[in-house]
Design a protein around this motif. Structure first.
Motif, PDB file in Angstrom:
ATOM      1  N   THR A  76     -16.719  26.718   8.959  1.00 40.04           N
ATOM      2  CA  THR A  76     -16.522  27.514   7.749  1.00 40.04           C
ATOM      3  C   THR A  76     -17.461  27.077   6.631  1.00 40.04           C
ATOM      4  O   THR A  76     -18.123  27.909   5.998  1.00 40.04           O
ATOM      5  N   ILE A  77     -17.528  25.784   6.390  1.00 37.27           N
ATOM      6  CA  ILE A  77     -18.402  25.273   5.330  1.00 37.27           C
ATOM      7  C   ILE A  77     -19.868  25.571   5.645  1.00 37.27           C
ATOM      8  O   ILE A  77     -20.629  26.001   4.781  1.00 37.27           O
TER       9      ILE A  77
ATOM     10  N   LEU B 293      -9.201  21.475  14.014  1.00 35.30           N
ATOM     11  CA  LEU B 293      -9.266  21.673  12.566  1.00 35.30           C
ATOM     12  C   LEU B 293     -10.597  21.194  12.001  1.00 35.30           C
ATOM     13  O   LEU B 293     -11.171  21.834  11.108  1.00 35.30           O
ATOM     14  N   GLU B 294     -11.082  20.082  12.517  1.00 31.33           N
ATOM     15  CA  GLU B 294     -12.380  19.560  12.066  1.00 31.33           C
ATOM     16  C   GLU B 294     -13.510  20.545  12.392  1.00 31.33           C
ATOM     17  O   GLU B 294     -14.380  20.787  11.557  1.00 31.33           O
TER      18      GLU B 294
ATOM     19  N   MET C 135     -13.200  23.844  12.865  1.00 35.15           N
ATOM     20  CA  MET C 135     -13.053  25.044  12.039  1.00 35.15           C
ATOM     21  C   MET C 135     -13.515  24.794  10.608  1.00 35.15           C
ATOM     22  O   MET C 135     -14.169  25.651  10.007  1.00 35.15           O
ATOM     23  N   GLN C 136     -13.203  23.625  10.086  1.00 39.04           N
ATOM     24  CA  GLN C 136     -13.630  23.295   8.731  1.00 39.04           C
ATOM     25  C   GLN C 136     -15.157  23.209   8.652  1.00 39.04           C
ATOM     26  O   GLN C 136     -15.778  23.756   7.748  1.00 39.04           O
ATOM     27  N   GLY C 137     -15.765  22.543   9.617  1.00 38.96           N
ATOM     28  CA  GLY C 137     -17.225  22.423   9.628  1.00 38.96           C
ATOM     29  C   GLY C 137     -17.914  23.765   9.795  1.00 38.96           C
ATOM     30  O   GLY C 137     -18.919  24.048   9.123  1.00 38.96           O
TER      31      GLY C 137
ATOM     32  N   TRP D 162      -7.553  23.636  20.299  1.00 35.11           N
ATOM     33  CA  TRP D 162      -6.193  23.816  19.788  1.00 35.11           C
ATOM     34  C   TRP D 162      -5.226  24.061  20.950  1.00 35.11           C
ATOM     35  O   TRP D 162      -4.128  23.495  20.997  1.00 35.11           O
TER      36      TRP D 162
END
Length: 89
Positions: free
Chosen positions: A66-67, A59-60, A62-64, A50
């Motif tokens: 988190t999931i 973002l990709e 962070m999303q991965g 970032w």
């Protein structure tokens, strides 16, 4: 007589289900223990991306992370659900 056989079969299935869950318990505890530090590293790397201006990659990540963290933390519940569903067979 039929009631006793049904009760014995049900108790055997419960015993097998408990043993399966107990057998995988150390593995799930290990994975859960490693999930927090790995999620922290992924979020740290995402923060660096970032800062470098690569926001889509950040973002990709962070999303991965988190999931993946949520799935790992829910794995004992998912395993109990799987064992209870397959116990009827």
């Amino acid at each position: 007589m039929l009631f006793a056989a049904t009760t014995a079969t049900a108790s055997v299935k419960e015993e097998v289900s408990r043993k399966v869950i107990d057998a995988f318990n150390p593995l799930t505890e290990l994975v859960q223990g490693l999930s927090y530090p790995l999620a922290f590293l992924a979020f740290s790397a995402a923060g660096i991306y970032w800062l470098l201006g690569n926001r889509p990659k950040a973002l990709e990540m962070m999303q991965g992370a988190t999931i993946g963290y949520i799935i790992v933390q829910l794995s004992p519940m998912l395993m109990r659900l799987l064992v209870s569903v397959t116990a009827g067979f």
